[in-house]
Write a protein that holds these residues in place. Structure first.
Motif, short mmCIF file in Angstrom:
data_model
loop_
_atom_site.label_atom_id
_atom_site.label_comp_id
_atom_site.label_asym_id
_atom_site.label_seq_id
_atom_site.Cartn_x
_atom_site.Cartn_y
_atom_site.Cartn_z
N MET A 1 0.84 -1.18 0.00
CA MET A 1 0.00 0.00 0.00
C MET A 1 0.88 1.24 0.00
N GLU A 2 0.61 2.14 -0.89
CA GLU A 2 1.40 3.36 -1.02
C GLU A 2 0.98 4.39 0.01
N PHE A 3 1.94 5.13 0.51
CA PHE A 3 1.69 6.20 1.48
C PHE A 3 0.82 7.27 0.83
N SER A 4 -0.24 7.65 1.49
CA SER A 4 -1.17 8.64 0.96
C SER A 4 -1.31 9.79 1.94
N LEU A 5 -0.93 10.97 1.50
CA LEU A 5 -1.08 12.15 2.35
C LEU A 5 -2.55 12.43 2.62
N GLU A 6 -3.40 12.19 1.64
CA GLU A 6 -4.83 12.46 1.81
C GLU A 6 -5.44 11.56 2.88
N LEU A 7 -5.08 10.29 2.88
CA LEU A 7 -5.58 9.37 3.90
C LEU A 7 -5.08 9.79 5.28
N LEU A 8 -3.82 10.14 5.35
CA LEU A 8 -3.24 10.57 6.62
C LEU A 8 -3.90 11.86 7.11
N LYS A 9 -4.18 12.78 6.19
CA LYS A 9 -4.86 14.03 6.56
C LYS A 9 -6.22 13.73 7.18
N THR A 10 -6.94 12.82 6.56
CA THR A 10 -8.28 12.47 7.04
C THR A 10 -8.22 11.89 8.45
N VAL A 11 -7.32 10.95 8.67
CA VAL A 11 -7.19 10.32 9.98
C VAL A 11 -6.80 11.36 11.03
N ASN A 12 -5.85 12.21 10.69
CA ASN A 12 -5.37 13.20 11.66
C ASN A 12 -6.40 14.28 11.95
N VAL B 1 3.54 12.69 15.86
CA VAL B 1 4.82 11.99 15.80
C VAL B 1 4.85 11.00 14.63
N VAL B 2 3.80 10.20 14.49
CA VAL B 2 3.75 9.21 13.41
C VAL B 2 3.70 9.91 12.05
N SER B 3 2.93 10.97 11.95
CA SER B 3 2.83 11.70 10.68
C SER B 3 4.17 12.30 10.29
N TYR B 4 4.89 12.80 11.27
CA TYR B 4 6.21 13.36 10.98
C TYR B 4 7.14 12.28 10.43
N LYS B 5 7.11 11.12 11.05
CA LYS B 5 7.95 10.01 10.58
C LYS B 5 7.57 9.59 9.17
N LEU B 6 6.27 9.52 8.89
CA LEU B 6 5.82 9.15 7.56
C LEU B 6 6.16 10.22 6.53
N ALA B 7 6.01 11.48 6.90
CA ALA B 7 6.36 12.57 5.99
C ALA B 7 7.86 12.54 5.69
N ALA B 8 8.67 12.31 6.70
CA ALA B 8 10.12 12.24 6.50
C ALA B 8 10.48 11.07 5.60
N SER B 9 9.87 9.93 5.86
CA SER B 9 10.14 8.74 5.06
C SER B 9 9.74 8.96 3.61
N SER B 10 8.60 9.58 3.40
CA SER B 10 8.14 9.84 2.05
C SER B 10 9.01 10.90 1.36
N ALA B 11 9.35 11.95 2.08
CA ALA B 11 10.14 13.04 1.49
C ALA B 11 11.52 12.57 1.06
N ILE B 12 12.13 11.74 1.86
CA ILE B 12 13.50 11.31 1.56
C ILE B 12 13.54 10.39 0.33
N ARG B 13 12.42 9.80 0.00
CA ARG B 13 12.35 8.90 -1.16
C ARG B 13 12.04 9.65 -2.46
N GLN B 14 11.77 10.92 -2.36
CA GLN B 14 11.44 11.71 -3.54
C GLN B 14 12.71 12.16 -4.27
N ILE B 15 12.71 12.01 -5.56
CA ILE B 15 13.83 12.49 -6.36
C ILE B 15 13.70 14.00 -6.57
N ASP B 16 12.48 14.44 -6.80
CA ASP B 16 12.18 15.86 -7.04
C ASP B 16 11.99 16.58 -5.71
N PRO B 17 12.82 17.57 -5.42
CA PRO B 17 12.67 18.29 -4.15
C PRO B 17 11.32 19.00 -4.01
N THR B 18 10.68 19.32 -5.12
CA THR B 18 9.35 19.94 -5.05
C THR B 18 8.34 18.96 -4.45
#
Length: 140
Positions: A1-12, A50-67
């Motif tokens: 399952m791919e990390f989804s910012l929208e799903l995380l936004k809803t839960v949070n 805390v969990v969202s920060y970890k997921l955001a960091a994990s997702s951001a570091i995997r991005q090739i495009d800094p945008t």
């Protein structure tokens, strides 16, 4: 399952809304264990941050495009802003239940996320800039 910012936004959003609702319902502080009940919501929001920060960091570091990495940090900054808006009021109404400490923690996470957001936007701009001529020796 791919990390989804929208799903995380809803839960949070639900966690933050539950904290706000608990603050309204327990405000007269008439429940027998009102602080225990409220503290549970405080812990839930802290966990969400805390969990969202970890997921955001994990997702951001995997991005090739800094945008795209910046989008992860923008999400985190906005999440913290929404939590801070609720906590700003509640930290004074429920100081004995951990809200001032959570406010400070969320503010720290927000500032860290904003720094990373700004850095990624700067990196994206840097990629658009051509290096000066003759900066590097010609390739043979």
């Amino acid at each position: 399952m791919e990390f989804s910012l929208e799903l995380l936004k809803t839960v949070n959003r639900c966690q933050i809304a539950e904290l706000a609702k608990a603050g309204e319902e327990l405000l007269p502080k008439t429940e027998h264990h009102w602080c225990d009940l409220f503290s549970r919501h405080v812990r839930d929001v802290e966990s969400a941050i805390v969990v969202s920060y970890k997921l955001a960091a994990s997702s951001a570091i995997r991005q090739i495009d800094p945008t795209k990495a910046a989008e992860c940090w923008k999400f985190m900054t906005e999440l913290c802003d929404s939590a801070l808006a609720v906590l700003k009021r509640l930290k004074n109404e429920f100081p004995e239940c951990g809200t001032p400490e959570l406010y400070d923690t969320v503010l720290d996470y927000r500032n860290a996320a904003q720094d990373r957001y700004d850095q990624n936007l700067q990196d994206a701009e840097c990629l658009k800039t051509k290096p000066p001529e003759r900066l590097f020796p010609p390739q043979i």
